[in-house]
Scaffold this motif. Structure first.
Motif, mmCIF file in Angstrom:
data_model
loop_
_atom_site.group_PDB
_atom_site.id
_atom_site.type_symbol
_atom_site.label_atom_id
_atom_site.label_comp_id
_atom_site.label_asym_id
_atom_site.label_seq_id
_atom_site.Cartn_x
_atom_site.Cartn_y
_atom_site.Cartn_z
ATOM 1 N N ALA A 19 76.108 -55.403 -115.336
ATOM 2 C CA ALA A 19 76.196 -56.600 -116.146
ATOM 3 C C ALA A 19 75.579 -57.463 -115.448
ATOM 4 C CB ALA A 19 77.666 -56.841 -116.516
ATOM 5 N N LEU A 20 76.031 -57.818 -114.162
ATOM 6 C CA LEU A 20 75.901 -58.936 -113.440
ATOM 7 C C LEU A 20 74.232 -58.978 -112.893
ATOM 8 C CD1 LEU A 20 78.682 -59.269 -111.226
ATOM 9 C CD2 LEU A 20 78.399 -60.921 -112.925
ATOM 10 N N LEU A 21 73.614 -58.017 -112.598
ATOM 11 C CA LEU A 21 72.188 -58.123 -112.270
ATOM 12 C C LEU A 21 71.302 -58.382 -113.580
ATOM 13 C CD1 LEU A 21 72.030 -55.177 -109.681
ATOM 14 C CD2 LEU A 21 71.744 -57.540 -109.325
ATOM 15 N N SER A 22 72.024 -58.413 -114.709
ATOM 16 C CA SER A 22 71.040 -58.701 -116.095
ATOM 17 C C SER A 22 71.075 -59.952 -116.173
ATOM 18 C CB SER A 22 71.851 -57.807 -117.091
ATOM 19 O OG SER A 22 72.879 -58.518 -117.563
ATOM 20 N N HIS A 23 71.473 -60.929 -115.355
ATOM 21 C CA HIS A 23 71.459 -62.206 -115.492
ATOM 22 C C HIS A 23 71.008 -62.627 -114.269
ATOM 23 C CE1 HIS A 23 72.810 -66.486 -115.790
ATOM 24 N NE2 HIS A 23 73.381 -66.065 -116.772
ATOM 25 N N PRO A 24 70.074 -63.889 -114.549
ATOM 26 C CA PRO A 24 69.414 -64.277 -113.353
ATOM 27 C C PRO A 24 70.298 -65.038 -112.238
ATOM 28 C CG PRO A 24 68.893 -65.530 -115.246
ATOM 29 C CD PRO A 24 69.588 -64.595 -115.713
ATOM 30 N N ASN A 25 71.433 -65.556 -112.616
ATOM 31 C CA ASN A 25 72.332 -66.312 -111.773
ATOM 32 C C ASN A 25 73.456 -66.470 -112.306
ATOM 33 O OD1 ASN A 25 72.661 -68.064 -109.590
ATOM 34 N ND2 ASN A 25 72.076 -69.827 -110.509
ATOM 35 N N PRO A 26 74.387 -65.255 -112.306
ATOM 36 C CA PRO A 26 75.717 -65.384 -112.729
ATOM 37 C C PRO A 26 76.541 -66.143 -112.049
ATOM 38 C CG PRO A 26 75.058 -63.502 -111.924
ATOM 39 C CD PRO A 26 74.012 -64.228 -111.694
ATOM 40 N N LYS A 27 77.183 -67.098 -112.489
ATOM 41 C CA LYS A 27 78.310 -67.687 -111.704
ATOM 42 C C LYS A 27 79.490 -67.992 -112.373
ATOM 43 C CE LYS A 27 75.440 -69.457 -108.645
ATOM 44 N NZ LYS A 27 75.555 -69.030 -107.208
ATOM 45 N N GLU A 42 84.036 -55.497 -106.826
ATOM 46 C CA GLU A 42 82.623 -55.501 -106.782
ATOM 47 C C GLU A 42 82.090 -56.673 -107.668
ATOM 48 O OE1 GLU A 42 81.023 -52.845 -105.967
ATOM 49 O OE2 GLU A 42 82.870 -52.105 -105.181
ATOM 50 N N ILE A 43 82.684 -57.435 -108.474
ATOM 51 C CA ILE A 43 82.023 -58.751 -109.137
ATOM 52 C C ILE A 43 81.857 -59.857 -107.893
ATOM 53 C CG2 ILE A 43 82.239 -60.872 -110.493
ATOM 54 C CD1 ILE A 43 83.992 -58.715 -112.355
ATOM 55 N N LEU A 44 82.672 -60.061 -107.026
ATOM 56 C CA LEU A 44 82.846 -60.793 -105.839
ATOM 57 C C LEU A 44 81.542 -60.481 -105.091
ATOM 58 C CD1 LEU A 44 86.638 -61.327 -105.357
ATOM 59 C CD2 LEU A 44 84.847 -63.220 -106.194
ATOM 60 N N LYS A 45 80.888 -59.451 -104.934
ATOM 61 C CA LYS A 45 79.834 -59.048 -104.018
ATOM 62 C C LYS A 45 78.602 -60.047 -104.316
ATOM 63 C CE LYS A 45 81.219 -54.477 -102.806
ATOM 64 N NZ LYS A 45 80.893 -53.060 -102.803
ATOM 65 N N HIS A 46 78.815 -60.706 -105.460
ATOM 66 C CA HIS A 46 77.735 -61.310 -106.321
ATOM 67 C C HIS A 46 78.082 -62.799 -105.925
ATOM 68 C CE1 HIS A 46 75.449 -58.254 -108.421
ATOM 69 N NE2 HIS A 46 76.711 -57.695 -108.436
ATOM 70 N N ASN A 47 77.183 -63.692 -105.798
ATOM 71 C CA ASN A 47 77.555 -65.020 -105.555
ATOM 72 C C ASN A 47 77.987 -65.906 -106.804
ATOM 73 O OD1 ASN A 47 77.642 -67.453 -103.957
ATOM 74 N ND2 ASN A 47 75.561 -68.142 -104.450
ATOM 75 N N VAL A 48 79.131 -65.456 -107.523
ATOM 76 C CA VAL A 48 79.880 -66.037 -108.346
ATOM 77 C C VAL A 48 80.907 -67.296 -108.084
ATOM 78 C CG1 VAL A 48 79.601 -63.813 -109.703
ATOM 79 C CG2 VAL A 48 81.903 -64.217 -108.436
ATOM 80 N N ASN A 49 80.994 -68.259 -108.880
ATOM 81 C CA ASN A 49 81.687 -69.502 -108.637
ATOM 82 C C ASN A 49 83.102 -69.122 -109.269
ATOM 83 O OD1 ASN A 49 79.566 -70.709 -107.881
ATOM 84 N ND2 ASN A 49 79.458 -71.958 -109.812
ATOM 85 N N GLU A 50 83.271 -68.272 -110.210
ATOM 86 C CA GLU A 50 84.798 -68.224 -110.864
ATOM 87 C C GLU A 50 84.734 -66.855 -111.752
ATOM 88 O OE1 GLU A 50 87.938 -71.000 -112.967
ATOM 89 O OE2 GLU A 50 86.359 -70.653 -113.962
ATOM 90 N N ILE A 51 85.748 -66.154 -111.577
ATOM 91 C CA ILE A 51 86.064 -65.010 -112.194
ATOM 92 C C ILE A 51 87.557 -65.474 -113.219
ATOM 93 C CG2 ILE A 51 86.718 -62.587 -112.760
ATOM 94 C CD1 ILE A 51 85.257 -62.206 -109.924
ATOM 95 N N VAL A 101 78.434 -64.070 -117.980
ATOM 96 C CA VAL A 101 78.442 -63.008 -118.181
ATOM 97 C C VAL A 101 79.903 -62.623 -118.560
ATOM 98 C CG1 VAL A 101 78.535 -60.437 -117.238
ATOM 99 C CG2 VAL A 101 76.950 -62.174 -116.288
ATOM 100 N N ILE A 102 80.106 -61.656 -119.718
ATOM 101 C CA ILE A 102 81.360 -61.420 -119.984
ATOM 102 C C ILE A 102 81.373 -59.725 -120.158
ATOM 103 C CG2 ILE A 102 83.163 -61.253 -122.140
ATOM 104 C CD1 ILE A 102 81.908 -63.652 -123.016
ATOM 105 N N ILE A 103 82.479 -59.419 -119.161
ATOM 106 C CA ILE A 103 82.646 -57.890 -119.129
ATOM 107 C C ILE A 103 83.683 -57.545 -119.661
ATOM 108 C CG2 ILE A 103 83.038 -56.065 -117.297
ATOM 109 C CD1 ILE A 103 81.380 -57.658 -115.365
ATOM 110 N N ILE A 104 83.749 -56.463 -120.827
ATOM 111 C CA ILE A 104 84.597 -56.096 -121.607
ATOM 112 C C ILE A 104 85.162 -54.565 -120.976
ATOM 113 C CG2 ILE A 104 85.536 -55.227 -123.664
ATOM 114 C CD1 ILE A 104 83.427 -57.493 -124.898
ATOM 115 N N ASN A 105 86.058 -54.613 -120.352
ATOM 116 C CA ASN A 105 86.168 -53.283 -119.855
ATOM 117 C C ASN A 105 87.713 -52.569 -120.341
ATOM 118 O OD1 ASN A 105 86.043 -50.971 -118.048
ATOM 119 N ND2 ASN A 105 87.342 -51.896 -116.315
ATOM 120 N N LEU A 106 87.702 -52.259 -121.442
ATOM 121 C CA LEU A 106 88.762 -51.659 -122.252
ATOM 122 C C LEU A 106 88.570 -50.184 -122.628
ATOM 123 C CD1 LEU A 106 89.050 -54.766 -124.596
ATOM 124 C CD2 LEU A 106 90.559 -54.312 -122.544
#
Length: 123
Positions: A19-27, A42-51, A101-106
């Protein structure tokens, strides 16, 4: 009786990184459901600002913090993680926040509670 199990790491890696690699700059990331710390780590391995992690049941978060290995549960307290104890549909319909990015993990729609996330209106 098991009430919680730690999801396998490979699945969590696949979900998050695909999901995150499909966006050029997921924050800004919205996580709906998702076994707490394992996916967040795993999400925090990317340079995100907020989850923003929506989890309707606060008891699930309490149990996760108690029984998960510390290497995963610590991510629930990370300074870039905001846990919202609210129905994700309600949260989305009432927020002005925008997400890269929105991840739906249900789970699969096997109950009325879960089925609501597999409707045209929600998606």
């Amino acid at each position: 009786m098991h009430i919680y199990s730690i999801p396998d790491k490979m699945t969590q890696e696949e979900i998050s990184h695909t999901a995150l690699l499909s966006h050029p700059n997921p924050k800004n990331i919205l996580l709906i459901g998702g076994h707490g710390g394992t996916l967040i780590s795993e999400i925090l391995k990317h340079n995100v600002n907020e989850i923003v992690y929506t989890e309707l049941d606060p008891t699930l978060i309490k149990i996760t913090k108690k029984i998960m290995p510390i290497e995963y549960s610590k991510f629930l307290k990370h300074d870039r993680v905001r846990i919202k104890h609210i129905d994700a549909r309600l949260y989305i319909s009432n927020t002005n926040s925008k997400y890269d990015v929105i991840i739906i993990n249900l789970s699969r729609p096997s109950t009325l509670q879960l089925n609501r996330y597999y409707t045209v209106e929600f998606l």
